[in-house]
Design a protein around this motif. Sequence first.
Motif, PDB file in Angstrom:
ATOM      1  N   SER A 137      34.914 -38.339  18.020  1.00 34.41           N
ATOM      2  CA  SER A 137      35.743 -38.491  17.127  1.00 34.41           C
ATOM      3  C   SER A 137      35.593 -36.650  16.642  1.00 34.41           C
ATOM      4  O   SER A 137      35.216 -36.244  16.446  1.00 34.41           O
ATOM      5  CB  SER A 137      34.925 -38.852  15.990  1.00 34.41           C
ATOM      6  OG  SER A 137      35.367 -38.424  14.672  1.00 34.41           O
ATOM      7  N   ILE A 184      40.193 -36.630  13.781  1.00 31.08           N
ATOM      8  CA  ILE A 184      40.974 -37.418  14.880  1.00 31.08           C
ATOM      9  C   ILE A 184      39.888 -38.476  16.036  1.00 31.08           C
ATOM     10  O   ILE A 184      39.370 -37.465  16.297  1.00 31.08           O
ATOM     11  CB  ILE A 184      42.422 -36.629  15.364  1.00 31.08           C
ATOM     12  CG1 ILE A 184      43.335 -37.102  16.174  1.00 31.08           C
ATOM     13  CG2 ILE A 184      41.819 -35.209  15.740  1.00 31.08           C
ATOM     14  CD1 ILE A 184      44.115 -36.410  16.981  1.00 31.08           C
ATOM     15  N   ARG A 185      40.457 -39.475  16.194  1.00 31.94           N
ATOM     16  CA  ARG A 185      39.657 -39.867  16.775  1.00 31.94           C
ATOM     17  C   ARG A 185      40.406 -40.015  17.951  1.00 31.94           C
ATOM     18  O   ARG A 185      41.933 -40.088  18.042  1.00 31.94           O
ATOM     19  CB  ARG A 185      38.908 -41.267  17.082  1.00 31.94           C
ATOM     20  CG  ARG A 185      37.964 -41.492  15.758  1.00 31.94           C
ATOM     21  CD  ARG A 185      38.193 -41.546  14.162  1.00 31.94           C
ATOM     22  NE  ARG A 185      36.586 -40.772  13.216  1.00 31.94           N
ATOM     23  CZ  ARG A 185      36.184 -41.366  12.723  1.00 31.94           C
ATOM     24  NH1 ARG A 185      36.405 -42.638  12.620  1.00 31.94           N
ATOM     25  NH2 ARG A 185      34.904 -41.309  12.230  1.00 31.94           N
ATOM     26  N   GLY A 186      39.276 -40.132  19.663  1.00 29.55           N
ATOM     27  CA  GLY A 186      40.703 -40.754  20.915  1.00 29.55           C
ATOM     28  C   GLY A 186      39.249 -41.150  21.865  1.00 29.55           C
ATOM     29  O   GLY A 186      38.227 -41.146  21.728  1.00 29.55           O
ATOM     30  N   PRO A 238      44.391 -39.034  21.437  1.00 28.51           N
ATOM     31  CA  PRO A 238      43.827 -39.743  20.215  1.00 28.51           C
ATOM     32  C   PRO A 238      44.279 -40.533  20.115  1.00 28.51           C
ATOM     33  O   PRO A 238      45.489 -41.039  20.739  1.00 28.51           O
ATOM     34  CB  PRO A 238      45.178 -38.607  19.198  1.00 28.51           C
ATOM     35  CG  PRO A 238      46.000 -37.844  20.118  1.00 28.51           C
ATOM     36  CD  PRO A 238      45.551 -37.818  21.750  1.00 28.51           C
ATOM     37  N   ILE A 241      43.825 -41.782  13.647  1.00 25.08           N
ATOM     38  CA  ILE A 241      44.016 -40.258  12.500  1.00 25.08           C
ATOM     39  C   ILE A 241      43.248 -41.043  11.182  1.00 25.08           C
ATOM     40  O   ILE A 241      44.001 -41.829  10.895  1.00 25.08           O
ATOM     41  CB  ILE A 241      44.719 -39.060  12.363  1.00 25.08           C
ATOM     42  CG1 ILE A 241      45.197 -39.094  13.818  1.00 25.08           C
ATOM     43  CG2 ILE A 241      44.297 -38.922  11.023  1.00 25.08           C
ATOM     44  CD1 ILE A 241      46.878 -37.941  13.791  1.00 25.08           C
ATOM     45  N   ALA A 258      50.221 -35.991  15.954  1.00 25.00           N
ATOM     46  CA  ALA A 258      49.150 -35.527  16.373  1.00 25.00           C
ATOM     47  C   ALA A 258      49.815 -35.111  17.442  1.00 25.00           C
ATOM     48  O   ALA A 258      49.687 -33.538  17.245  1.00 25.00           O
ATOM     49  CB  ALA A 258      48.297 -36.545  16.752  1.00 25.00           C
TER      50      ALA A 258
END
Length: 351
Positions: A137, A184-186, A238, A241, A258
Amino acid sequence: MVKSITCRKKVVYHLDFYMTIQDQILTLRRELRKHNENYYLLDAPTISDFEFDKKLEQLKQLEKKYPEYNDINSPTHQVGGAITKNFKTIVHTRRMYTLENTYLKNELQDWVGQISSTLSDKVSFCCEPKYDGISISLTYKHGNLWRAITRGDGLQGDDVTAHISNIKTIPLKLIGNYPQKFDIRGEIVMPKVDFEILNKKRKDRGESEYNSSQSAASASLKFENIHEMSCKNLIFLPYSIVGKDLTINTHSESIYMAKTWGFKVSNLISEVSSFDAIVNCINDTSIERQKLPYDIDGIVIKVNHLTHQKELGFTENAPKWAVAFKFESSDFSLKENEWSFKNWLNGVWGA
């Protein structure tokens, strides 16, 4: 071969020994914790994902049947991942969840049917690759990267901010029109070519090779000496979000936004509105994944509209509005996987 028999006094006769239900539960918990340690901390898994999932499901069913042995610290109450001793531990502002998964299209069809019958509006879905990497994150404030935290146990993770500054696909400064603060997670993945080169170097030095590009990415990301890290070519991709007052209506819109802020985004993301279209995405991606520079192990299907996601909500560990369809693995048959997702569906939807 002697079959397992459950007796009235909660004793299981298995092969040549007696084991109480409590002992069986405690044994499974110890095994799962050890496998989690091997996978997340040591980057040296000793069993397949399927074998782990099967043990976890067995424990879930035992705990459900015998609630007197419930323990909040059981692996069934935790999101995959771990906290390491070498990094500062940070609590996530918003929890990071795991995903339920299936290998069978008929089970996926059941899930789509449950979603459609639960929501009164017409439902659309977003299909995207299931990246085989390390969940992280990233927090941005006023367009600047502020903090990077691994998923950890979902509630807290490792602060790896200093360690990701060399990753080219993580912008330190955003471009375009972005929110003032958001997460923003990925997934951070290692390219296949770099994985092969890294393992060759380790082999030449007489060191053990990494089992997968995922474990190699994790090790590279958490190398204690930042200057010796081999993570410049790692890729951040990503998948969500989160934040307050975001002017975004759908999941697919958030991923496209993104890209305008400077993030690398997969070109295999599709918006669809039917089960048949989802199957087409699965089939197309299954073919295209061989051409990708990084590993993926399935497709994630998400309810696209964010208001629908909010309406559906979460279980203890996973969103009800998303599921991972995993590609077949060569080390076990597809039929063996029927138990897991069906049990989850029955528990969530009361089927």
